[in-house]
Write a protein that holds these residues in place. Structure first.
Motif, PDB file in Angstrom:
ATOM      1  N   ASN A 155       1.154   9.821  -2.654  1.00 21.95           N
ATOM      2  CA  ASN A 155       1.335   8.364  -1.842  1.00 21.95           C
ATOM      3  C   ASN A 155       1.520   7.447  -2.756  1.00 21.95           C
ATOM      4  OD1 ASN A 155       1.863   9.511   0.825  1.00 21.95           O
ATOM      5  ND2 ASN A 155      -0.141   9.988   0.886  1.00 21.95           N
ATOM      6  N   GLN A 171      -6.012   2.593   1.108  1.00 19.25           N
ATOM      7  CA  GLN A 171      -4.623   2.262   0.487  1.00 19.25           C
ATOM      8  C   GLN A 171      -4.232   1.168  -0.445  1.00 19.25           C
ATOM      9  OE1 GLN A 171      -1.766   1.628   4.132  1.00 19.25           O
ATOM     10  NE2 GLN A 171      -3.021   2.809   5.505  1.00 19.25           N
ATOM     11  N   LYS A 179      -4.536   8.580   0.482  1.00 18.37           N
ATOM     12  CA  LYS A 179      -3.710   7.602   1.092  1.00 18.37           C
ATOM     13  C   LYS A 179      -3.469   6.381   0.208  1.00 18.37           C
ATOM     14  CE  LYS A 179      -4.588   9.042   6.022  1.00 18.37           C
ATOM     15  NZ  LYS A 179      -5.182   8.687   7.266  1.00 18.37           N
ATOM     16  N   ARG A 220      -9.336  -0.307   4.326  1.00 11.21           N
ATOM     17  CA  ARG A 220      -7.879   0.216   3.953  1.00 11.21           C
ATOM     18  C   ARG A 220      -7.480  -0.739   2.621  1.00 11.21           C
ATOM     19  NH1 ARG A 220      -5.044   0.136  10.081  1.00 11.21           N
ATOM     20  NH2 ARG A 220      -6.222   1.785  10.778  1.00 11.21           N
ATOM     21  N   LYS A 274      -9.665   6.238   4.068  1.00  7.21           N
ATOM     22  CA  LYS A 274      -8.644   5.617   4.649  1.00  7.21           C
ATOM     23  C   LYS A 274      -8.035   4.508   3.598  1.00  7.21           C
ATOM     24  CE  LYS A 274     -10.515   5.911   9.272  1.00  7.21           C
ATOM     25  NZ  LYS A 274      -9.504   6.970   9.843  1.00  7.21           N
TER      26      LYS A 274
END
Length: 865
Positions: free
Chosen positions: A190, A144, A166, A121, A142
């Protein structure tokens, strides 16, 4: 394999018969072997939480340099989830969700194994020395946070990154990324932070960025992006910080940002090629901006008054543009403004109003107004800035002048660290009140007309590190009080200082002290005479050389510096479109001029030129004594010369340029076309008549050295203004003593723009000078024409004026015209001086100056005993 062995044992136990026969035993053995092999193969391919450790080890193995001992714990003896920089998932044991190894100076490529950490992440490898390509990111669904900033990655922008839907934060700044920013980036719905600054990205800013409504910070500064700023960025209602500076963006200010971007707190568009005027409503459209960077562009027009409506503005930088007009006093409304930079424009200030307004900016710490058109005396109200926290004040490179001292109120600015008043025309003495500024570190007052002695109070400024008072008229001794200071740089060069140089403090460091150009100094560790008595003959000869060498050295240095500036400086804008002279000059009738000059009688004749005749006259109504230049329209080029001179002086104004009072374009009593120009009459004639004897023996009082130097400065100022500061670069094309007029105060005014040339197109710029196309062809006067013109150059250039000016300087110092009969064959005035420089320089000096220098040397010797 422990799991494999356990499952195998269970299976075998459940299938083993109680009393196996021989055949059944063989069957069971075959099944056992077959089953074991299947289990082993399946074990090798099934997902295993422990596989992430393999990818981490592969990543580690490609790092060639790391802090000592950092990776010691990255081994099989400990769980990888407790390795430094590694964080694992709590829901999925063993799966790595964060790899954060920032600021460790790691060296090597980023292993592609990173792309197999599918639960990742956060990937933060910033502030290292990773090189090569970006790691594959396509399987990191996944992810971020991606921060690979401040490395040495060479790659194009990763198109596959758009698959990481993401991602909230992307920071790839300060690398060596190339190529374009893909338009597909607009699909990353996002994304809140995108930093791509300090790379080598090209192409345009994708308008699709306007689709990412979640974005609040966007930085693509310091790249090679082109095109205009997309209006679509105005759709980003959540934008807080937008940095697009230091690219090659063009067009006007992106007014789309004023529509919806009321959330903007930081806007940086500096160092681009943005032009046109700033929107009048910029302050209303950006009500929350705290920092606004628009410097080093090509914005024109006035500073919008609406900027004063941005109540929270803290930093405003507009330097390095082409802004004009008076500085708006509305800036005084900015209570939180701590940094204001308006340098390198063409701004003006209306008396003391602007400085009075700034006194309301209670947070102001730094004020930079250098290199503008501010003029008049520095207002006493500058002391009102003391109620602020002002620590930096720069007013250098303007046109500030005065009939007295620098305002004593400057001493009220007790918090000052930096004071720069250099390159103005300030007069008077340094005020003693400056002693109150005990925090001051830098004082620069070079290139002014300051007089008196260097005040001892400067020795009280214990924080002072840099002092520059060069190129003024300070006299007397160097205060010994300066020895006590911890100065790092001291420049007192080119003044009239006298006496022995102090020995202690900074004066013991010859590389940090500049004292040249002060003929009366002696002693010290620099190349100056010792302060001991000597015979008059020896000292007279010494001072004669010491006087003459700096004279010619100064003039030569001035020419070199001016030429270098000429090469590097470029006009800020093209000339304004041409208008007829009749729209800018009052007209007068032929009858008025005939009466003023007694019908253009020979008794009023002043001189003759290549295109006409000059008469002295007096206008009855205006009671004004004038010089009337009547153009002989039968002469080839006279009509163009008339228009050329009108156009040259149409919109320029300088104290050292002879202005046109009126222009006359009409018909005479016979109906013939008549054209004339009126100037103010100069009773002291021209420089030529002062430098050279006439045949009738009538010669005005000769010019002393200081007068000649002052006149040279006047003409240098005029040429610098014409070439760089008048708004439309102009080349005189005929600089010579007869075109240099002297007014009542013996100030020089450059006249006769009949063959002047104008800037036409930047494409005509040639190496070494600004090239100008003339409307009447390249002309001049023999002896003063630059060699390239004689060689067939068809375009005028500023360097041509510089060459002519150099010849005039040599003529002023030698008293010889460049066409003197002594200059023949291979000898000319240039090599005549050069061959005698420096030791025999007095052989070429004007005899009247030689006597003056000998008198000075004698007086100096007598004064020293």
């Amino acid at each position: 394999m422990s799991n494999c062995r356990t499952s195998m044992s269970v299976t075998m136990a459940s299938t083993r018969p109680k009393r196996p026969g021989k055949l059944s035993m063989l069957i069971l053995l075959g099944l056992f072997l077959l089953f074991f092999g299947t289990i082993k193969i399946n074990c090798a391919t099934l997902p295993d939480n422990s596989t992430d450790v393999l990818w981490l080890q592969a990543f580690r193995n490609e790092i060639s340099s790391a802090p000592s001992g950092w990776f010691n714990s990255w081994n099989s003896s400990s769980n990888h989830c407790v390795w430094p920089g590694v964080r694992c998932s709590q829901l999925h044991p063993g799966r790595v969700v964060a790899l954060e190894l920032s600021g460790l100076n790691l060296v090597g490529p980023i292993s592609s194994s990173i792309g197999n950490l599918t639960f990742l992440r956060t990937l933060n490898l910033s502030r290292n020395s990773f090189s090569g390509q970006l790691p594959p990111l396509i399987h990191l669904q996944k992810l971020q946070v991606l921060d690979l900033s401040m490395n040495q990655l060479h790659d194009s922008f990763p198109y596959a990154i758009v698959n990481c839907s993401k991602l909230r934060i992307i920071n790839l700044s300060k690398n060596f990324l190339v190529g374009e920013i893909p338009p597909q980036i607009g699909l990353m719905s996002n994304l809140s932070v995108l930093f791509l600054s300090w790379n080598n990205l090209t192409g345009v800013i994708p308008p699709t960025l306007g689709n990412i409504t979640t974005i609040d910070r966007l930085g693509v500064a310091y790249n090679n992006l082109t095109g205009s700023i997309p209006d679509e960025l105005g759709k980003l209602q959540n934008m807080l910080r937008l940095g697009l500076g230091a690219n090659m963006l063009s067009g006007g200010f992106p007014e789309g940002l004023l529509n919806r971007s009321n959330s903007l707190q930081y806007l940086a568009l500096q160092s681009n090629m943005l032009n046109s005027k700033l929107p009048p409503n910029i302050g209303n459209g950006l009500p929350k901006v705290g920092e606004l960077y628009l410097y080093d562009n090509m914005f024109e027009g006035q500073i919008p008054a609406s900027l004063g409506n941005i109540s929270g503005l803290q930093r405003l930088e507009l330097q390095g543009n082409s802004l004009t007009g008076e500085i708006t006093t509305s800036l005084g409304n900015l209570q939180y403004l701590y940094y204001l930079n308006l340098e390198k424009n063409n701004l003006e200030a209306n008396g003391s109003e602007f400085f009075n307004a700034l006194a309301n900016c209670r947070s102001l710490e730094s004020l930079f107004l250098a290199d503008n058109q501010l003029q008049g005396a520095i207002p006493n109200t500058i002391g009102n800035l003391s109620i602020t926290n002002l620590v930096q004040l720069s007013l250098a490179g303007n046109k500030f002048s005065g009939t007295g001292n620098i305002p004593i109120q400057v001493g009220s600015l007790t918090g000052l660290f930096v004071l720069d008043l250099s390159s103005n025309k300030l007069t008077g003495e340094i005020p003693d009140t400056l002693a109150k500024c005990q925090s001051i570190v830098t004082i620069q007052m070079a290139q002014n007309f300051l007089v008196g002695t260097i005040p001892k109070i400067l020795g009280m400024l214990q924080s002072l590190s840099m002092l520059n008072l060069s190129h003024n008229y300070f006299s007397g001794a160097i205060p010994e009080d300066l020895e006590r200071l911890q100065l790092r740089q001291l420049d007192l060069s080119y003044n009239h200082l006298q006496g022995e140089i102090p020995k202690n403090g900074i004066f013991g460091n010859s590389t940090a002290v500049s004292l040249q150009g002060n003929w009366g100094l002696c002693g010290g560790d620099i190349d100056l005479p010792t302060c001991t008595a000597a015979s008059w003959k020896r000292k007279a000869g010494y001072y004669l050389i010491r006087v003459l060498i700096p004279v010619f050295g100064l003039l030569s240095l001035a020419l070199v510096i001016y030429l270098l500036l000429l090469i590097k400086r470029t006009p800020k804008r093209e000339c304004l479109s041409m208008h007829s002279f009749g729209e800018n000059f009052l007209k007068i009738s032929y009858k008025d001029l005939a009466e003023a000059t007694s019908d253009f009688s020979e008794s009023n004749l002043v001189g003759r030129g290549s295109h006409g005749t000059v008469y002295r006259g007096k206008l009855k109504e205006a009671k004004l004594e004038v010089a009337v230049k009547v153009f002989d329209l039968d002469m080839r080029g006279a009509e163009k010369s008339f228009l050329s001179e009108c156009e040259a002086l149409r919109s320029i104004q300088h104290r050292n340029l002879l202005p046109i009072i009126r222009a006359c374009s009409t018909v005479d009593y016979t109906g013939s076309v008549f054209k004339a120009l009126l100037y103010e009459y100069m009773p002291n004639g021209n420089l030529d008549t002062w430098l050279h004897y006439k045949g009738d023996g009538k010669t005005p009082k000769h010019l002393g050295f200081s007068q000649r130097l002052s006149l040279a400065v006047n003409i240098a100022d005029a040429l610098d203004y014409l070439h760089h500061d008048c708004g439309r670069p102009t080349i005189h094309c005929d600089v010579k003593p007869s075109n240099i007029l002297l007014n009542d105060d013996m100030n020089a005014l450059l006249g006769d723009f009949g063959i002047a040339s104008f800037y036409v197109d930047s494409s005509s710029t040639s190496t070494g000078s600004t090239t100008i196309t003339s409307s009447v062809g390249v002309k001049g006067t023999i002896g003063y024409i630059a060699p390239e013109y004689a060689g067939g150059a068809r375009k005028a250039s500023t360097s041509g004026d510089v060459y002519s000016f150099g010849i005039v300087l040599l003529e002023m110092m030698t008293g010889k015209r460049p066409t003197d009969p002594m200059f023949k064959d291979e000898t000319n005035i240039v090599n005549f001086v050069d061959n005698n420089f420096p030791r025999e320089i007095y052989h070429v000096l004007d005899t009247r100056l030689t006597e003056e220098c000998k008198d000075f040397a004698h007086a100096k010797t007598v004064s020293e005993g």
